[in-house]
Scaffold this motif. Structure first.
Motif, PDB file in Angstrom:
ATOM      1  N   THR A  59      13.588  43.539  78.322  1.00 32.82           N
ATOM      2  CA  THR A  59      13.457  44.791  79.063  1.00 32.82           C
ATOM      3  C   THR A  59      14.789  45.127  79.712  1.00 32.82           C
ATOM      4  O   THR A  59      15.661  44.261  79.859  1.00 32.82           O
ATOM      5  CB  THR A  59      12.345  44.687  80.135  1.00 32.82           C
ATOM      6  N   VAL A  60      14.969  46.383  80.103  1.00 34.68           N
ATOM      7  CA  VAL A  60      16.195  46.807  80.777  1.00 34.68           C
ATOM      8  C   VAL A  60      15.862  47.924  81.758  1.00 34.68           C
ATOM      9  O   VAL A  60      15.060  48.812  81.461  1.00 34.68           O
ATOM     10  CB  VAL A  60      17.270  47.269  79.754  1.00 34.68           C
ATOM     11  N   ASP A  61      16.456  47.840  82.945  1.00 33.51           N
ATOM     12  CA  ASP A  61      16.280  48.863  83.978  1.00 33.51           C
ATOM     13  C   ASP A  61      17.521  48.889  84.863  1.00 33.51           C
ATOM     14  O   ASP A  61      18.146  47.850  85.089  1.00 33.51           O
ATOM     15  CB  ASP A  61      15.057  48.545  84.853  1.00 33.51           C
ATOM     16  N   PRO A  62      17.883  50.068  85.388  1.00 29.60           N
ATOM     17  CA  PRO A  62      19.037  50.165  86.277  1.00 29.60           C
ATOM     18  C   PRO A  62      18.620  50.375  87.737  1.00 29.60           C
ATOM     19  O   PRO A  62      17.447  50.629  88.039  1.00 29.60           O
ATOM     20  CB  PRO A  62      19.733  51.418  85.765  1.00 29.60           C
ATOM     21  N   ASN A  86      13.032  44.719  86.920  1.00 30.75           N
ATOM     22  CA  ASN A  86      12.874  44.178  85.581  1.00 30.75           C
ATOM     23  C   ASN A  86      11.809  43.090  85.532  1.00 30.75           C
ATOM     24  O   ASN A  86      11.073  42.973  84.556  1.00 30.75           O
ATOM     25  CB  ASN A  86      14.219  43.645  85.081  1.00 30.75           C
ATOM     26  N   LEU A  87      11.718  42.286  86.576  1.00 31.99           N
ATOM     27  CA  LEU A  87      10.676  41.265  86.648  1.00 31.99           C
ATOM     28  C   LEU A  87       9.293  41.898  86.584  1.00 31.99           C
ATOM     29  O   LEU A  87       8.364  41.342  85.992  1.00 31.99           O
ATOM     30  CB  LEU A  87      10.823  40.449  87.930  1.00 31.99           C
ATOM     31  N   ALA A  99      16.338  34.939  81.339  1.00 36.26           N
ATOM     32  CA  ALA A  99      17.750  35.097  81.692  1.00 36.26           C
ATOM     33  C   ALA A  99      18.108  36.565  81.694  1.00 36.26           C
ATOM     34  O   ALA A  99      17.460  37.379  81.039  1.00 36.26           O
ATOM     35  CB  ALA A  99      18.633  34.323  80.703  1.00 36.26           C
ATOM     36  N   ALA A 100      19.185  36.900  82.429  1.00 33.23           N
ATOM     37  CA  ALA A 100      19.561  38.303  82.594  1.00 33.23           C
ATOM     38  C   ALA A 100      21.056  38.501  82.401  1.00 33.23           C
ATOM     39  O   ALA A 100      21.861  37.601  82.654  1.00 33.23           O
ATOM     40  CB  ALA A 100      19.154  38.800  83.981  1.00 33.23           C
ATOM     41  N   VAL A 101      21.419  39.714  81.962  1.00 29.34           N
ATOM     42  CA  VAL A 101      22.818  40.165  81.963  1.00 29.34           C
ATOM     43  C   VAL A 101      22.884  41.451  82.780  1.00 29.34           C
ATOM     44  O   VAL A 101      21.927  42.239  82.806  1.00 29.34           O
ATOM     45  CB  VAL A 101      23.367  40.399  80.542  1.00 29.34           C
ATOM     46  N   VAL A 102      24.010  41.656  83.458  1.00 32.76           N
ATOM     47  CA  VAL A 102      24.166  42.795  84.365  1.00 32.76           C
ATOM     48  C   VAL A 102      25.442  43.547  84.035  1.00 32.76           C
ATOM     49  O   VAL A 102      26.533  42.950  84.002  1.00 32.76           O
ATOM     50  CB  VAL A 102      24.225  42.332  85.838  1.00 32.76           C
ATOM     51  N   LEU A 151      16.856  41.931  80.877  1.00 29.74           N
ATOM     52  CA  LEU A 151      16.178  40.672  81.174  1.00 29.74           C
ATOM     53  C   LEU A 151      15.386  40.206  79.959  1.00 29.74           C
ATOM     54  O   LEU A 151      14.631  40.977  79.368  1.00 29.74           O
ATOM     55  CB  LEU A 151      15.229  40.869  82.362  1.00 29.74           C
ATOM     56  N   THR A 152      15.580  38.952  79.604  1.00 30.34           N
ATOM     57  CA  THR A 152      14.761  38.359  78.555  1.00 30.34           C
ATOM     58  C   THR A 152      13.610  37.588  79.190  1.00 30.34           C
ATOM     59  O   THR A 152      13.700  37.114  80.322  1.00 30.34           O
ATOM     60  CB  THR A 152      15.571  37.396  77.657  1.00 30.34           C
TER      61      THR A 152
END
Length: 311
Positions: A59-62, A86-87, A99-102, A151-152
Protein backbone atom coordinates in the motif's frame (compact mmCIF):
# COMPACT_ATOMS: atom_id res chain seq x y z
CA UNK A 1 6.89 21.84 19.62
CA UNK A 2 3.55 22.47 17.89
CA UNK A 3 4.67 26.04 17.09
CA UNK A 4 7.81 24.85 15.28
CA UNK A 5 7.41 26.26 11.75
CA UNK A 6 7.83 24.11 8.65
CA UNK A 7 9.91 26.76 6.90
CA UNK A 8 13.13 28.20 8.26
CA UNK A 9 13.38 31.97 8.59
CA UNK A 10 17.05 31.86 7.63
CA UNK A 11 19.04 30.01 4.98
CA UNK A 12 21.28 28.58 7.71
CA UNK A 13 18.42 26.65 9.29
CA UNK A 14 17.04 25.26 6.01
CA UNK A 15 17.65 22.02 4.15
CA UNK A 16 19.01 24.10 1.26
CA UNK A 17 21.97 25.06 3.44
CA UNK A 18 23.17 21.45 3.74
CA UNK A 19 22.19 19.87 0.39
CA UNK A 20 20.91 16.44 -0.54
CA UNK A 21 23.82 14.22 0.51
CA UNK A 22 24.15 15.75 3.96
CA UNK A 23 20.38 15.62 4.37
CA UNK A 24 20.32 11.88 3.63
CA UNK A 25 23.07 11.34 6.23
CA UNK A 26 20.97 13.23 8.75
CA UNK A 27 17.86 11.24 7.85
CA UNK A 28 19.78 8.05 8.63
CA UNK A 29 20.73 9.51 12.01
CA UNK A 30 17.21 10.74 12.74
CA UNK A 31 15.74 7.31 11.98
CA UNK A 32 18.36 5.55 14.09
CA UNK A 33 17.42 1.98 14.98
CA UNK A 34 14.22 2.27 12.91
CA UNK A 35 16.34 1.81 9.77
CA UNK A 36 18.54 -1.31 9.60
CA UNK A 37 22.00 -1.21 7.96
CA UNK A 38 22.33 -2.04 4.26
CA UNK A 39 21.45 -4.13 2.37
CA UNK A 40 18.34 -4.47 4.57
CA UNK A 41 18.02 -0.70 4.94
CA UNK A 42 19.18 2.69 3.60
CA UNK A 43 22.43 2.59 1.63
CA UNK A 44 21.84 0.61 -1.57
CA UNK A 45 19.75 1.15 -4.70
CA UNK A 46 17.19 -1.28 -3.25
CA UNK A 47 16.57 -2.80 0.15
CA UNK A 48 16.85 -6.58 0.36
CA UNK A 49 13.96 -8.24 2.20
CA UNK A 50 13.14 -11.82 3.03
CA UNK A 51 10.15 -13.21 1.10
CA UNK A 52 6.77 -12.87 2.83
CA UNK A 53 5.53 -16.02 4.55
CA UNK A 54 2.03 -15.54 3.14
CA UNK A 55 0.51 -13.51 0.34
CA UNK A 56 2.22 -10.14 0.10
CA UNK A 57 0.37 -6.86 0.59
CA UNK A 58 1.47 -3.44 -0.66
CA UNK A 59 0.00 0.00 0.00
CA UNK A 60 1.06 3.64 -0.37
CA UNK A 61 -0.22 6.88 1.17
CA UNK A 62 1.21 10.39 1.64
CA UNK A 63 0.94 13.22 4.12
CA UNK A 64 0.78 16.62 2.42
CA UNK A 65 1.33 19.88 4.27
CA UNK A 66 -1.92 21.85 4.28
CA UNK A 67 -4.01 18.76 3.50
CA UNK A 68 -3.20 16.05 6.05
CA UNK A 69 -1.46 18.25 8.63
CA UNK A 70 -0.50 21.83 9.37
CA UNK A 71 1.13 23.88 12.13
CA UNK A 72 -1.53 22.88 14.65
CA UNK A 73 0.09 19.49 15.17
CA UNK A 74 3.69 18.69 16.01
CA UNK A 75 6.09 17.50 13.32
CA UNK A 76 6.51 14.29 15.36
CA UNK A 77 2.76 13.68 15.12
CA UNK A 78 2.85 14.32 11.36
CA UNK A 79 5.66 11.77 10.96
CA UNK A 80 3.81 9.18 13.01
CA UNK A 81 0.63 9.81 11.04
CA UNK A 82 2.44 9.01 7.79
CA UNK A 83 3.11 5.45 8.94
CA UNK A 84 -0.22 5.00 10.74
CA UNK A 85 -2.24 5.92 7.63
CA UNK A 86 -0.60 3.05 5.79
CA UNK A 87 -0.91 0.67 8.74
CA UNK A 88 -4.67 1.27 8.64
CA UNK A 89 -4.75 0.00 5.04
CA UNK A 90 -2.93 -3.18 6.06
CA UNK A 91 -5.36 -3.60 8.98
CA UNK A 92 -8.32 -3.34 6.60
CA UNK A 93 -7.18 -6.52 4.83
CA UNK A 94 -6.38 -8.40 8.01
CA UNK A 95 -2.63 -8.32 7.37
CA UNK A 96 0.64 -7.78 9.23
CA UNK A 97 2.98 -4.90 8.26
CA UNK A 98 6.56 -5.73 7.23
CA UNK A 99 8.71 -2.84 5.95
CA UNK A 100 8.40 0.68 4.56
CA UNK A 101 10.14 3.12 2.22
CA UNK A 102 9.65 6.89 2.47
CA UNK A 103 10.05 9.49 -0.28
CA UNK A 104 9.97 13.19 0.55
CA UNK A 105 9.54 16.12 -1.83
CA UNK A 106 10.24 19.44 -0.19
CA UNK A 107 11.02 23.10 -0.63
CA UNK A 108 14.59 24.15 0.09
CA UNK A 109 13.31 26.48 2.81
CA UNK A 110 12.01 23.61 4.96
CA UNK A 111 13.56 23.82 8.41
CA UNK A 112 16.06 21.11 9.33
CA UNK A 113 14.79 21.31 12.94
CA UNK A 114 11.24 20.65 11.77
CA UNK A 115 12.32 17.79 9.50
CA UNK A 116 14.38 16.20 12.27
CA UNK A 117 11.30 16.05 14.49
CA UNK A 118 9.20 14.67 11.63
CA UNK A 119 11.62 11.78 11.08
CA UNK A 120 11.96 11.14 14.80
CA UNK A 121 8.19 10.85 15.09
CA UNK A 122 8.23 8.42 12.16
CA UNK A 123 11.06 6.45 13.79
CA UNK A 124 9.23 6.20 17.12
CA UNK A 125 6.15 4.81 15.40
CA UNK A 126 8.31 2.47 13.31
CA UNK A 127 10.00 1.01 16.39
CA UNK A 128 6.72 0.75 18.28
CA UNK A 129 5.13 -1.22 15.44
CA UNK A 130 8.31 -3.18 14.58
CA UNK A 131 8.12 -1.92 10.99
CA UNK A 132 11.60 -0.96 9.73
CA UNK A 133 12.14 1.97 7.37
CA UNK A 134 14.31 0.34 4.71
CA UNK A 135 14.83 3.12 2.15
CA UNK A 136 13.45 6.18 0.43
CA UNK A 137 14.18 9.19 -1.72
CA UNK A 138 14.58 12.97 -1.52
CA UNK A 139 13.63 15.45 -4.23
CA UNK A 140 12.94 19.17 -4.55
CA UNK A 141 9.39 20.54 -4.61
CA UNK A 142 9.16 24.35 -4.63
CA UNK A 143 6.61 25.74 -2.22
CA UNK A 144 5.45 22.60 -0.45
CA UNK A 145 6.23 19.46 1.55
CA UNK A 146 4.98 15.96 0.72
CA UNK A 147 6.06 12.70 2.35
CA UNK A 148 4.92 9.44 0.74
CA UNK A 149 5.30 6.06 2.41
CA UNK A 150 4.97 2.68 0.72
CA UNK A 151 4.38 -0.20 3.10
CA UNK A 152 4.65 -3.92 2.52
CA UNK A 153 2.72 -6.46 4.55
CA UNK A 154 1.74 -10.08 4.53
CA UNK A 155 -1.55 -11.86 4.95
CA UNK A 156 -1.88 -13.50 8.35
CA UNK A 157 -4.33 -15.96 6.78
CA UNK A 158 -7.42 -15.05 4.80
CA UNK A 159 -7.24 -11.73 2.94
CA UNK A 160 -10.34 -9.59 3.48
CA UNK A 161 -11.21 -7.31 0.56
CA UNK A 162 -13.91 -4.73 -0.08
CA UNK A 163 -15.95 -7.17 -2.17
CA UNK A 164 -17.94 -10.16 -0.99
CA UNK A 165 -20.93 -8.61 0.79
CA UNK A 166 -24.45 -9.77 -0.04
CA UNK A 167 -27.94 -8.38 0.32
CA UNK A 168 -29.08 -8.91 3.90
CA UNK A 169 -25.58 -8.74 5.40
CA UNK A 170 -25.07 -6.67 8.55
CA UNK A 171 -22.81 -3.61 8.58
CA UNK A 172 -20.46 -3.09 11.54
CA UNK A 173 -18.10 -0.31 12.55
CA UNK A 174 -15.25 -0.15 15.05
CA UNK A 175 -14.72 2.88 17.28
CA UNK A 176 -16.43 6.20 16.56
CA UNK A 177 -16.66 8.54 13.58
CA UNK A 178 -16.89 12.27 12.92
CA UNK A 179 -15.02 15.42 14.03
CA UNK A 180 -11.62 13.83 13.46
CA UNK A 181 -9.95 17.20 12.86
CA UNK A 182 -11.23 19.26 15.83
CA UNK A 183 -10.78 16.35 18.25
CA UNK A 184 -7.25 15.58 17.03
CA UNK A 185 -8.25 12.02 16.21
CA UNK A 186 -6.88 12.40 12.65
CA UNK A 187 -3.34 12.05 14.01
CA UNK A 188 -3.88 10.41 17.43
CA UNK A 189 -5.71 7.34 16.10
CA UNK A 190 -4.55 3.77 16.63
CA UNK A 191 -4.53 1.62 13.47
CA UNK A 192 -6.81 -1.40 14.05
CA UNK A 193 -4.14 -3.99 13.20
CA UNK A 194 -5.04 -6.53 15.88
CA UNK A 195 -8.73 -6.08 15.23
CA UNK A 196 -8.33 -6.47 11.47
CA UNK A 197 -6.32 -9.68 11.83
CA UNK A 198 -8.93 -11.04 14.27
CA UNK A 199 -11.79 -10.26 11.90
CA UNK A 200 -9.97 -11.94 9.01
CA UNK A 201 -10.06 -15.18 11.01
CA UNK A 202 -13.84 -14.99 11.46
CA UNK A 203 -15.64 -16.87 8.70
CA UNK A 204 -18.84 -14.86 9.09
CA UNK A 205 -17.04 -11.62 8.14
CA UNK A 206 -17.39 -11.09 4.38
CA UNK A 207 -15.70 -7.78 3.49
CA UNK A 208 -13.88 -4.87 5.12
CA UNK A 209 -12.54 -1.35 4.49
CA UNK A 210 -10.82 1.33 6.55
CA UNK A 211 -12.87 4.51 6.88
CA UNK A 212 -10.59 7.31 5.70
CA UNK A 213 -12.65 9.37 3.22
CA UNK A 214 -15.87 9.41 5.24
CA UNK A 215 -18.27 6.60 6.08
CA UNK A 216 -20.88 7.65 3.48
CA UNK A 217 -18.31 7.40 0.68
CA UNK A 218 -16.43 4.34 1.90
CA UNK A 219 -19.60 2.28 2.42
CA UNK A 220 -20.18 2.43 -1.33
CA UNK A 221 -17.12 0.22 -1.83
CA UNK A 222 -18.66 -2.50 0.40
CA UNK A 223 -22.12 -2.36 -1.19
CA UNK A 224 -22.96 -5.34 -3.44
CA UNK A 225 -24.66 -4.89 -6.80
CA UNK A 226 -28.41 -4.33 -6.51
CA UNK A 227 -28.14 -3.35 -2.84
CA UNK A 228 -28.23 -0.18 -0.75
CA UNK A 229 -26.97 0.35 2.81
CA UNK A 230 -29.74 0.98 5.32
CA UNK A 231 -27.96 2.93 8.07
CA UNK A 232 -29.76 4.17 11.18
CA UNK A 233 -28.72 7.48 12.76
CA UNK A 234 -29.33 6.24 16.31
CA UNK A 235 -26.80 3.43 15.79
CA UNK A 236 -23.97 5.64 14.52
CA UNK A 237 -21.18 5.85 17.13
CA UNK A 238 -20.43 9.57 16.93
CA UNK A 239 -17.22 11.08 18.26
CA UNK A 240 -17.11 14.25 20.36
CA UNK A 241 -20.70 15.34 19.78
CA UNK A 242 -20.46 14.96 16.01
CA UNK A 243 -23.59 15.56 13.96
CA UNK A 244 -24.89 12.83 11.67
CA UNK A 245 -23.43 14.68 8.69
CA UNK A 246 -20.02 14.96 10.36
CA UNK A 247 -20.10 11.26 11.28
CA UNK A 248 -20.84 10.30 7.68
CA UNK A 249 -18.71 12.82 5.81
CA UNK A 250 -15.72 14.11 7.80
CA UNK A 251 -13.29 11.28 7.09
CA UNK A 252 -9.86 10.48 8.56
CA UNK A 253 -11.49 8.22 11.14
CA UNK A 254 -9.25 5.22 10.36
CA UNK A 255 -11.83 2.82 11.77
CA UNK A 256 -12.84 -0.50 10.18
CA UNK A 257 -16.21 -0.95 8.50
CA UNK A 258 -17.01 -4.59 7.77
CA UNK A 259 -19.93 -6.81 6.87
CA UNK A 260 -21.24 -9.95 8.57
CA UNK A 261 -23.23 -12.68 6.88
CA UNK A 262 -26.99 -12.33 7.30
CA UNK A 263 -27.38 -15.74 8.92
CA UNK A 264 -24.45 -15.42 11.34
CA UNK A 265 -24.81 -15.66 15.11
CA UNK A 266 -24.16 -11.99 15.72
CA UNK A 267 -24.46 -12.30 19.50
CA UNK A 268 -21.60 -14.83 19.51
CA UNK A 269 -19.44 -12.56 17.34
CA UNK A 270 -20.11 -9.54 19.55
CA UNK A 271 -19.41 -11.48 22.75
CA UNK A 272 -16.13 -12.78 21.35
CA UNK A 273 -15.23 -9.23 20.29
CA UNK A 274 -15.82 -7.88 23.79
CA UNK A 275 -13.52 -10.53 25.23
CA UNK A 276 -10.80 -9.86 22.66
CA UNK A 277 -11.07 -6.05 22.51
CA UNK A 278 -12.80 -4.71 25.63
CA UNK A 279 -11.59 -1.15 24.91
CA UNK A 280 -12.61 -0.99 21.25
CA UNK A 281 -16.23 -0.12 20.61
CA UNK A 282 -18.15 -2.24 18.09
CA UNK A 283 -21.45 -1.09 16.58
CA UNK A 284 -23.91 -2.69 14.18
CA UNK A 285 -25.06 0.35 12.22
CA UNK A 286 -27.41 -1.28 9.70
CA UNK A 287 -27.55 -3.80 6.89
CA UNK A 288 -27.74 -4.10 3.11
CA UNK A 289 -31.20 -4.15 1.59
CA UNK A 290 -32.35 -4.36 -2.00
CA UNK A 291 -32.37 -1.10 -3.93
CA UNK A 292 -35.81 0.45 -3.46
CA UNK A 293 -36.43 -1.44 -0.21
CA UNK A 294 -34.52 0.82 2.21
CA UNK A 295 -36.70 1.39 5.31
CA UNK A 296 -38.22 4.84 5.71
CA UNK A 297 -36.39 5.38 9.02
CA UNK A 298 -32.94 4.76 7.47
CA UNK A 299 -30.63 7.62 6.49
CA UNK A 300 -30.84 8.85 2.87
CA UNK A 301 -27.15 8.38 2.12
CA UNK A 302 -27.51 9.93 -1.33
CA UNK A 303 -27.56 13.31 0.40
CA UNK A 304 -24.17 12.78 2.05
CA UNK A 305 -20.73 12.85 0.47
CA UNK A 306 -17.33 12.11 1.95
CA UNK A 307 -13.97 13.55 1.00
CA UNK A 308 -13.08 13.31 -2.68
CA UNK A 309 -9.66 14.33 -3.97
CA UNK A 310 -9.56 16.82 -6.86
CA UNK A 311 -13.25 17.72 -6.52
Amino acid sequence: MSALPLRSRTLRGSVASIGEEALIRRIRAWLGAASPPPPAGIGDDCAVLRPARGRELLTVDPVVHGIHFDGRITPRAAGAKLLKRNLSDIAAMGGRPRAAVVAIALDGRVSTRWLAQFYRGLAEESLRRKVPIVGGDVTRLPGSFVATLALTGEAAGRVLTRTGSRIGDWIYLTGSVGRSLPTGHHHRFEPRLAEGAWLARRGEVRAMIDVSDGLAKDLAALTPRGAAPAIHAARLPRRGGASVREALCDGEDYELAFTVAAGARRSALEAAWRRAFPRTRLSCIGRFTRVGAVPADALPLGGFRGYEHLR
